[in-house]
Design an enzyme around this catalytic site. Structure first.
Site, PDB file in Angstrom:
ATOM      1  N   CYS A 207      42.909  48.129  28.639  1.00 57.87           N
ATOM      2  CA  CYS A 207      43.711  47.131  29.329  1.00 57.87           C
ATOM      3  C   CYS A 207      44.778  46.594  28.385  1.00 57.87           C
ATOM      4  CB  CYS A 207      42.845  46.002  29.876  1.00 57.87           C
ATOM      5  SG  CYS A 207      42.358  44.773  28.663  1.00 57.87           S
ATOM      6  N   GLU A 208      45.929  46.329  28.952  1.00 57.89           N
ATOM      7  CA  GLU A 208      47.028  45.880  28.091  1.00 57.89           C
ATOM      8  C   GLU A 208      46.905  44.402  27.730  1.00 57.89           C
ATOM      9  OE1 GLU A 208      50.500  46.895  30.290  1.00 57.89           O
ATOM     10  OE2 GLU A 208      50.533  45.040  31.431  1.00 57.89           O
ATOM     11  N   HIS A 209      45.996  43.706  28.364  1.00 62.03           N
ATOM     12  CA  HIS A 209      45.847  42.283  28.053  1.00 62.03           C
ATOM     13  C   HIS A 209      44.961  42.036  26.843  1.00 62.03           C
ATOM     14  CE1 HIS A 209      46.577  42.195  32.581  1.00 62.03           C
ATOM     15  NE2 HIS A 209      47.701  41.822  31.998  1.00 62.03           N
ATOM     16  N   HIS A 210      43.926  42.845  26.701  1.00 58.23           N
ATOM     17  CA  HIS A 210      42.970  42.608  25.618  1.00 58.23           C
ATOM     18  C   HIS A 210      42.792  43.824  24.713  1.00 58.23           C
ATOM     19  CE1 HIS A 210      41.854  40.069  29.114  1.00 58.23           C
ATOM     20  NE2 HIS A 210      41.727  39.126  28.181  1.00 58.23           N
TER      21      HIS A 210
ATOM     22  N   GLN B 110      45.017  48.560  35.781  1.00 51.45           N
ATOM     23  CA  GLN B 110      44.501  49.612  36.663  1.00 51.45           C
ATOM     24  C   GLN B 110      45.435  49.874  37.850  1.00 51.45           C
ATOM     25  OE1 GLN B 110      40.236  49.520  37.438  1.00 51.45           O
ATOM     26  NE2 GLN B 110      40.620  50.339  39.498  1.00 51.45           N
TER      27      GLN B 110
ATOM     28  N   HIS C  12      35.805  46.969  33.657  1.00 46.39           N
ATOM     29  CA  HIS C  12      36.664  46.456  32.599  1.00 46.39           C
ATOM     30  C   HIS C  12      35.842  45.709  31.559  1.00 46.39           C
ATOM     31  CE1 HIS C  12      40.691  47.094  34.668  1.00 46.39           C
ATOM     32  NE2 HIS C  12      39.799  47.540  35.516  1.00 46.39           N
TER      33      HIS C  12
ATOM     34  N   CYS D   4      36.769  43.975  29.156  1.00 46.78           N
ATOM     35  CA  CYS D   4      37.240  42.624  28.824  1.00 46.78           C
ATOM     36  C   CYS D   4      36.609  41.589  29.753  1.00 46.78           C
ATOM     37  CB  CYS D   4      38.769  42.550  28.870  1.00 46.78           C
ATOM     38  SG  CYS D   4      39.488  42.967  30.460  1.00 46.78           S
TER      39      CYS D   4
HETATM   40 ZN    ZN Z   1      41.729  42.900  29.791  1.00 45.51          ZN
END
Ligand code: ZN
Length: 383
Positions: A274-277, A315, A343, A345
């Site tokens: 994931c690009e956030h975490h 996703q 996920h 995260c």
């Molecule tokens: Zn994430």
């Protein structure tokens, strides 16, 4: 003899063999040589330890106006057997657009050959290790001597350095060492320390910083090689950025006049981050299309999923990109992609139901416009 085996501590008794791979190109060589090295570095089963300087040499035979070659030798270690490694090198050649012809003097995009495989001397039908050219051809022997001067030729017992010095003739005189400066960060032999296990210096030093920052001791035994491993893993997990759809599809689209049946591939595993975490999310994809004259090999669909999964993603976008790519490649009546992912995260941080998964879909063409087509697809992917 130099069957140097180095132990990669985490893997217990798995052993790595040191190998010299010779790389040559005389078509767009300034671009192709660095790209080949980058692909070797990125390969999950190959550790690049050192790269020779780049040597330029005229073709050994063939027409007088054939373009000169760039040759480098790459010191790698791998767990792969010699035939397995050769197969992987062929894959890299193919992905880079090499078409093997009968004429061994044809100009080539890229040539990747095993020159030495540890201290082995073995015949495999039409090839053998060490490569016979290691003892006879200056364009092979000189780069090898540059990257591994003390390596012993298992048949003659000579070092590669003395083999290179003994070779005489035109070719040697015409070979000159040159340096390349390229955006791909091709490194010369000087940039590798003696231990030679540098992979991506900048990334490795950042990982080391990160370990310090979280209160770890990056020098303790278990962590000593962690920056190297993380850099290699990260390079692999984000290899989608430098993989093109064309090279993945690689002529595997076939005309299929009259093929009008829905094609469905389900349970295609994917692993992304994931690009956030920058934490993994993973699961399965179902990909379907209704052909309009063209079909594609089923295994290629999994590769297309990988191209987009091996990036920092969300996703929803991943799902859309796969659908768009299928549309672009096949121009079918329609495409459908459904992905179900877990996920980490969310799961590891306990911010949502621990075992929940996310389902995303992308419908194009007739899958979007025609409810019957869509429901036929959804029925087919039900468990
Ligand atoms: Zn994430």
């Amino acid at each position: 003899m130099t069957v140097e085996r180095i132990d990669m501590s985490e893997d217990g008794d798995r052993s790595f063999t040191n190998v010299i791979v010779s790389v040559g190109s005389n078509i767009e060589k300034e671009r192709h040589i660095p790209e080949a090295i980058r692909r070797l570095r990125r390969h999950p089963d190959i550790v690049v330890r050192r790269v020779s300087r780049v040597f330029e040499s005229p073709p050994v035979a063939g027409p007088a106006d054939a373009p000169d070659f760039f040759n480098v030798a790459v010191f790698v270690c791998t767990e792969l057997t010699a035939p397995e490694l050769r197969e992987e090198l062929r894959h890299i050649e193919t992905a880079m657009g090499r078409v093997r012809t009968e004429d061994r003097n044809d100009p080539r995009v890229i040539d990747l050959d095993i020159t030495y495989y540890g201290g082995s001397t073995e015949e495999f039908g039409n090839w053998s290790v060490p490569d016979p050219e290691a003892a006879t051809e200056a364009h092979v022997a000189i780069p090898v001597a540059d990257v591994a001067p003390e390596w012993i030729h298992p048949l003659s017992g000579l070092t590669t350095k003395s083999i290179a010095e003994r070779l005489e003739g035109n070719e040697v005189e015409q070979i000159m060492a040159i340096r390349l400066s390229t955006p791909y960060g091709l490194r010369s032999a000087d940039d590798f320390d003696e231990v030679g296990e540098v992979y991506a210096p900048k990334l490795e030093s950042l990982v080391r910083e990160q370990l310090l920052e979280i209160g770890e001791d990056p020098d303790r035994e278990g962590l000593a090689r962690t920056p190297l491993r993380v850099a290699k893993a990260m390079d692999f997990l984000t290899s989608g950025y430098s993989t093109s759809l064309e090279e993945v599809v690689n002529n595997a689209v076939f005309d299929a006049e009259g093929a009008e049946e829905m094609v469905v591939v389900r349970d295609v595993e994917f692993y992304s981050m994931c690009e956030h975490h920058m934490l993994p999310f993973f699961g399965t994809a179902a990909v379907s299309y209704l052909p309009k004259g063209s079909i594609i090999g089923l295994s290629k669909i999994a590769r297309i999923v990988d191209v987009f999964a091996r990036r920092l993603q969300v996703q929803e976008r991943l799902t859309n990109q796969i659908a768009d790519a299928m549309g672009e490649i096949l121009e079918p009546h329609g495409v459908a992609v459904v992905m179900e992912g877990k996920h980490l995260c969310m799961m590891m941080r306990g911010v949502q139901k621990q075992d929940s998964s996310m389902i995303t879909s992308a419908m194009r063409g007739c899958f979007k416009d025609d409810a019957r087509t869509r429901s036929e697809f959804l029925d087919l992917i039900k468990n």
